[in-house]
Structures are given as structure tokens and as C-alpha cells.
Design an enzyme around this catalytic site. Structure first.
Site, PDB file in Angstrom:
ATOM      1  N   SER A  71      -9.515   1.246   3.263  1.00  0.00           N
ATOM      2  CA  SER A  71      -8.505   2.280   2.412  1.00  0.00           C
ATOM      3  C   SER A  71      -7.838   1.398   1.677  1.00  0.00           C
ATOM      4  O   SER A  71      -7.027   1.766   0.612  1.00  0.00           O
ATOM      5  CB  SER A  71      -7.871   3.172   3.208  1.00  0.00           C
ATOM      6  OG  SER A  71      -7.237   2.741   4.025  1.00  0.00           O
ATOM      7  N   LYS A 126       0.884  -1.159   0.110  1.00  0.00           N
ATOM      8  CA  LYS A 126      -0.077   0.231  -0.120  1.00  0.00           C
ATOM      9  C   LYS A 126       0.852   1.215   0.012  1.00  0.00           C
ATOM     10  O   LYS A 126       1.849   1.165   0.559  1.00  0.00           O
ATOM     11  CB  LYS A 126      -0.878  -0.185   1.255  1.00  0.00           C
ATOM     12  CG  LYS A 126      -2.025   0.873   1.400  1.00  0.00           C
ATOM     13  CD  LYS A 126      -2.738   0.683   2.693  1.00  0.00           C
ATOM     14  CE  LYS A 126      -3.927   1.773   2.970  1.00  0.00           C
ATOM     15  NZ  LYS A 126      -4.667   1.573   4.213  1.00  0.00           N
ATOM     16  N   SER A 159      -9.805  -1.426   7.448  1.00  0.00           N
ATOM     17  CA  SER A 159      -9.318  -1.158   5.927  1.00  0.00           C
ATOM     18  C   SER A 159      -8.730  -2.150   5.259  1.00  0.00           C
ATOM     19  O   SER A 159      -8.482  -2.146   4.026  1.00  0.00           O
ATOM     20  CB  SER A 159      -8.316   0.164   6.203  1.00  0.00           C
ATOM     21  OG  SER A 159      -8.876   1.185   6.359  1.00  0.00           O
TER      22      SER A 159
END
Lengths: 480, 105
Positions: free
Chosen positions: A147, A72, A171
Site C-alpha cells: 500500500s 505515507k 506493503s
């Protein structure tokens, strides 16, 4: 095709020289170029090729060596642009690796690049990256969730068997449900966060996606452990977490929340969950319902919003936009420069969250907002710990409806009293290990189930998850 | 808790060092009915003010001094890579200290 296989299958092929690391890297690059979900920020394919070519031999015990992965975009990666999908960080090229990246590289894993995310990790839909919306491979009109949207996408579409994410509210565990994946959030403090761009320090946890539970357990064995660069890192001894799966070390008492169960309106979800409970009983597990106070369930959302927005204010105050960022013309002072850079660099949603965080921290409001939310958190966790006095595992559906259509999203502070969408925040408030894995398919969309355990009992969480995987027979799912 | 106004919203944004458009101010202002309702809900929870605030999930922080480990200095090439306005071995930073600055030149 190798990248749609599990880590252990790829490893076995590498050891037997059926495939080489450079072949895996080239396959991964080729698949990345066909991405339809908008998964990527920066890629470092040349660096990956160089690393792969340098690997000469892979031993039986080197499980992760030679296998590509993505991270990420909120993990610092040496020499690879890191923006947390925000314009305020455009052009930032870290001069160090996050500790978890270092551990994975030391284990021989090959970093391929960075994945999209909701800007600064503040979002649950995967729609607020400065690179645009990330979509669900099972239905591109729907969200994949956030996310950690890009990381979910690359694992779900078979580009890599593992990708790093971070989990502050859900997330990783919610996108895992939407994308048919295993999403694991370890105990808070079990994995160093040094080099992870902070969102809400008291909740943030390095987390990740795989396509089966055994792979997830191996990963934790490599990335866990004390790190003196992270004051919240635990000195507790790390374990061989795969042993909990391979040797079937397990507890027996499973509980679920009565109020949550009674609120499930989707018949197919309820039926799948009921079937799972019956199967677990059939395997000798003791399953019982628990009366978790309803008012504390309703407190989850406001408690999370106030604490996370307030902590985000502090954590993101360092983003000055001076060294990198959107660029500003004609500023006559550093205050004006920084204000213009931050105005230009943050999206509207981020500004809204910052204003609410700032409001909750005003001296006149702090006691009634921020401190009270912290007190509510204490009650929530106290009650969760009472649950764990009587049970070993909390089992709940990970989502209660199909992922919403992108065109129907609403990003406003929710006025609807609801706890189902926010139930996974429990694991962040308490720091508990928590895993999502596939439970069923509804209208060709995957939907997950979640297992949460006591802090530092990560291995036992893998153990029950592995049992569930055998019941559902839903593992190694790839949507090509 | 103070009553929200559009000026307070602008002040909160200023505290965070960014500006808001009038549309953004309106959007945030309209959200505050919900914020107040939910804050009110938290205050109504039985026993909420009888417990200590929870700042971290559990107490297990380390406070020992880290060992002194010599680190290699940052390589010049890596530092220069971080700027899109590098000239030779130097980086041009935007002018942030000027006539209106509150920092002495």
C-alpha cells in the site's frame, strides 16, 4: 542534482557546505512538480522552506539533519492534512505528530509532505487511493505496488532519498521489489506506532524506503526505541545499526524454503537467485534448503486476510465522518449521519473487506474463522521459529513475476491457491525484521530479493543485505 | 459457521455502519465460495486446534503507568484549522442529535 544521491552522500555535501538545506528543499519541490507517478497527497513546502532556512550548521554526526523526506499519508503530521488516502478522512489536520515523525524532525530531517497509499493501507497494488492510481516509474502501465505506493515512487524517482511507509503484509517490501529500492520492515515493536493510523494492530509495522542498505541502517538508529505512548513498543535497548554494515558484523547460516524455490517458474528469477546463492557460498556463507510445510505456506493468504480484515473492523470503527470527512446532508440522528458518512467515505473495496471482517467476528463464526486464523498463525510462526533454530537468515525472492499491468488487476479475494505472492507476510506474522533490496532486472523492470531474520536481530539483517548489495552491485537506483 | 445470505451481508454492513448497493452485495456474495473454501482449508490443517490463538507476534507488552508529564493545551488556531465550518472562535458541528436520536437531548 543532490536528491538522487544517498543520505550519506547528501550529508557529506551538507557538512562540507557544498549544498544547503534550502537548496535541497527547492530541488525537491522542483522534482515533485514533475511527478508522473501520482505520488502526492498533501505537501507542506512552506513549512519545509522555513525549517530549512533555520538550519545554520550541520555537524559530522548529524547524519539526517537538513535532508528532505516524505511520509505515507497514514502518519499523523501536525498541521498537515492526513487522510490515509480515504475520503472518510478528508480535511483531517492532526494536532500532533506521530512519534516517528517527531524523532525524524528532532534529528533535523525536513518533512516535505504526504504520499499516496492504498485506501486505509488495505491493498497491495497502489491503485485504490482517493487520488487515483499510482504508477511504476519503470513502466507506467504497471503497478508500483502498495500500500505504500507514493513513498516508493518518491524514492524511486529521486525526489527524496528516504520516505516512510508502513508494512502490514508486505506493503513496503513488495513495492521495494517493483521499484528497485531497499524496503525495510523492522522488528514489530522496535519503532513506535503512536500516530500511525492502524490497519491491523498485530501486524502493522512502521517501515521505510531508501536506495541503499547503509542509509536504511542509519534511519533505524534514529527512529527505534521505547515509546510509552505505544503499549507494543519494546523496552529493549536500541543499537547503532549502521555498525552492522560498517563493521561487517554478520551471521553465516542462510536458508531458503525448498517448496518456494521449486515453485519459481520464471527462469530469469530462478537464475538470478541461484547466482546469488552461489556468490554467498563463495563468500563463506553456509546455504541450505529447508522443508517448510506446504500446507502452512498455503495457509498464509487466508490467515492474513481473515486476521487483517477483522482487526481493521475494530481499528476503523472510530472513523465517524462527523468532524471531518465527506460531509452529509439531511441526517436526523447521529446513527444516520455516521452511516451516510461511512457509506460515502469508504470505497467499494474497503467495504468488501469490512464485511468479511465483520462476518468473521459474528459470534456464530468467530471460533471457526477469526480464532482459527489466529491458531493457524501460531503454527506458521512456530514453524518459522524452528527454521530460525537452524538458520540465521531466510532468503527468498521478494517477487515471483513482474509487477502486473494495471489493466489486468483483479481485486477479488483470490481463489487461486498460491503462496508465492504472500510469502512476505511471514515476517508480519512473526514480527521479524525483513528487508527487500534489488536482485536483478528482467525486461528493464527491477526485481528484489528478501532477507528475514530473528526478532530484534535487525542489525544482522542489514549486515547480510549489505553483502548482497556488494554482490549484485544494484544500489542507489533512480528512475528519472 | 453460518451460511452466507445477502441479508447477512447487509447486516454485516449495518454492523459496520455503512450501506451497500445491490451490486456491491452481489460482488461480496459471489466472493464467499472462495472464503468458505479457504476457511475450510484452515480447519483441515493438522494440529490447528491444538495450539493457542496467536494475538501478537511475541509477548513483550509494557503495562507500567506512564509518568505524569504536563502537556501544553491544544492551541486554538490548530483546533479551528481542523474545521471547514469555523466561525470566529467556534466550530459548527453537523447536527447529529435530533428528534429520532436515541440519545436524550
Amino acid at each position: 542534482m543532490w536528491m538522487n544521491k544517498s543520505i550519506t552522500e547528501i550529508h557529506s555535501a551538507l557538512v562540507k557546505k557544498k549544498v544547503t538545506p534550502i537548496e535541497l528543499v527547492e530541488e525537491c519541490i522542483s522534482l515533485s512538480e514533475k511527478d508522473k507517478c501520482n505520488c502526492f497527497e498533501a505537501c507542506c513546502f512552506d513549512q519545509a522552506r522555513k525549517q530549512a532556512k533555520e538550519i545554520k550548521e550541520i555537524k559530522e554526526e548529524e547524519i539526517l539533519k537538513g535532508i528532505p523526506f516524505f511520509a505515507k499519508d497514514n502518519f499523523s503530521t501536525l498541521g498537515v492534512e492526513t487522510t490515509a488516502s480515504s475520503n472518510i478522512l478528508n480535511g483531517y489536520i492532526p494536532i500532533f505528530d506521530a512519534s516517528v515523525i517527531t524523532k525524524l524532525k528532532n534529528a533535523g530531517m525536513i518533512l516535505m509532505g504526504k504520499t499516496t497509499m492504498d485506501e486505509l493501507a488495505m491493498g497491495g497494488n497502489g491503485t485504490t487511493s482517493h487520488k487515483g492510481v499510482s504508477t511504476n516509474p519503470y513502466d507506467h502501465k504497471r503497478i508500483i505496488g502498495g500500500s505504500s505506493c507514493g513513498s516508493a515512487g518518491v524514492v524511486s524517482t529521486g525526489i527524496v532519498p528516504f520516505a516512510l511507509g508502513s508494512d502490514t503484509g508486505d506493503s513496503v517490501r513488495k513495492p521495494a521489489s517493483h521499484a528497485g529500492l531497499v524496503g525495510f520492515k523492522p522488528t514489530w515493536g522496535r519503532v513506535s506506532r503512536y500516530g500511525l493510523l492502524s490497519f491491523a494492530t498485530s501486524l502493522d509495522t512502521v517501515s521505510y524506503f531508501t536506495r541503499n542498505v547503509l542509509d536504511a541502517s542509519y534511519i533505524l538508529s534514529y527512529i527505534s526505541g521505547y515509546d510509552n505512548k505505544d503499549m507494543s513498543s519494546s523496552t529493549r535497548k536500541k543499537e547503532k545499526y549502521q555498525d552492522y554494515v560498517l563493521k561487517k558484523k554478520t551471521f553465516k547460516k542462510i536458508g531458503y524454503f525448498k517448496e518456494v524455490y521449486n515453485s519459481i517458474t520464471n527462469k530469469q528469477i530462478k537464475e538470478a537467485f541461484d547466482n546469488l546463492l552461489s556468490s554467498l557460498k563463495g563468500k563463506g556463507y553456509i546455504v541450505s534448503e529447508y522443508d517448510y510445510p506446504k500446507e502452512l505456506l498455503y495457509a498464509l493468504y487466508p490467515t492474513y486476510m481473515i486476521i487483517s480484515c477483522a482487526e481493521a473492523n475494530s481499528n476503523n470503527a472510530c472513523l465517524d465522518g462527523i468532524k471531518y470527512g465527506p460531509g452529509v446532508e439531511n441526517a436526523t440522528s447521529w446513527v444516520e449521519y455516521m452511516t451516510k458518512a461511512r457509506t460515502k467515505g469508504f470505497s467499494e473495496l474497503i467495504k468488501r473487506r469490512f464485511v468479511i471482517g465483520s462476518f468473521s467476528l459474528l459470534s456464530q463464526n468467530q471460533e471457526e474463522m477469526f480464532t482459527r486464523a489466529q491458531k493457524a498463525r501460531r503454527l506458521i510462526v512456530n514453524e518459522l521459529n524452528k527454521f530460525f533454530d537452524e538458520h540465521d537468515y531466510l532468503l527468498l525472492p521478494a517477487a515471483y513475476s513482474l509487477p502486473p499491468k494495471i489493466s489486468e488487476l483483479d481485486t477479488k479475494w483470490s481463489s487461486k491457491p498460491d503462496f508465492l505472492d504472500n510469502i512476505l507476510t511471514l515476517g508480519n506474522f512473526g514480527g521479524n525484521p525483513s528487508i527487500t533490496l534489488p536482485l536483478t532486472f528482467i525486461n528493464n523492470m527491477p526485481l528484489g530479493v528478501n532477507v528475514t531474520g530473528r526478532i530484534f536481530e535487525d542489525g544482522y539483517v542489514f549486515s547480510l543485505a549489505s553483502e548482497i548489495e556488494k554482490i549484485t552491485k544494484l544500489s542507489n537506483l533512480v528512475k528519472e | 459457521m453460518i451460511k452466507i445470505t445477502k441479508n447477512i451481508i447487509r447486516q454485516c454492513a449495518k454492523n459496520m455502519m455503512f450501506d451497500l448497493t445491490s451490486e456491491e452485495v452481489d460482488t461480496i456474495f459471489n466472493e464467499f465460495d472462495t472464503v468458505y473454501a479457504q476457511v475450510g482449508f484452515l480447519s483441515s490443517i493438522k494440529g490447528v486446534d491444538e495450539v493457542e490463538p496467536m494475538t501478537f507476534p511475541y509477548k513483550e507488552h509494557q503495562h507500567k503507568l506512564a509518568d505524569d508529564i504536563p502537556l501544553k493545551p491544544l492551541k486554538r488556531a490548530l483546533a479551528l484549522k481542523n474545521s471547514n465550518t469555523a466561525f470566529g472562535n467556534q466550530i459548527k458541528l453537523p447536527k447529529v442529535i435530533g428528534v429520532n436520536s436515541d440519545v436524550d437531548e
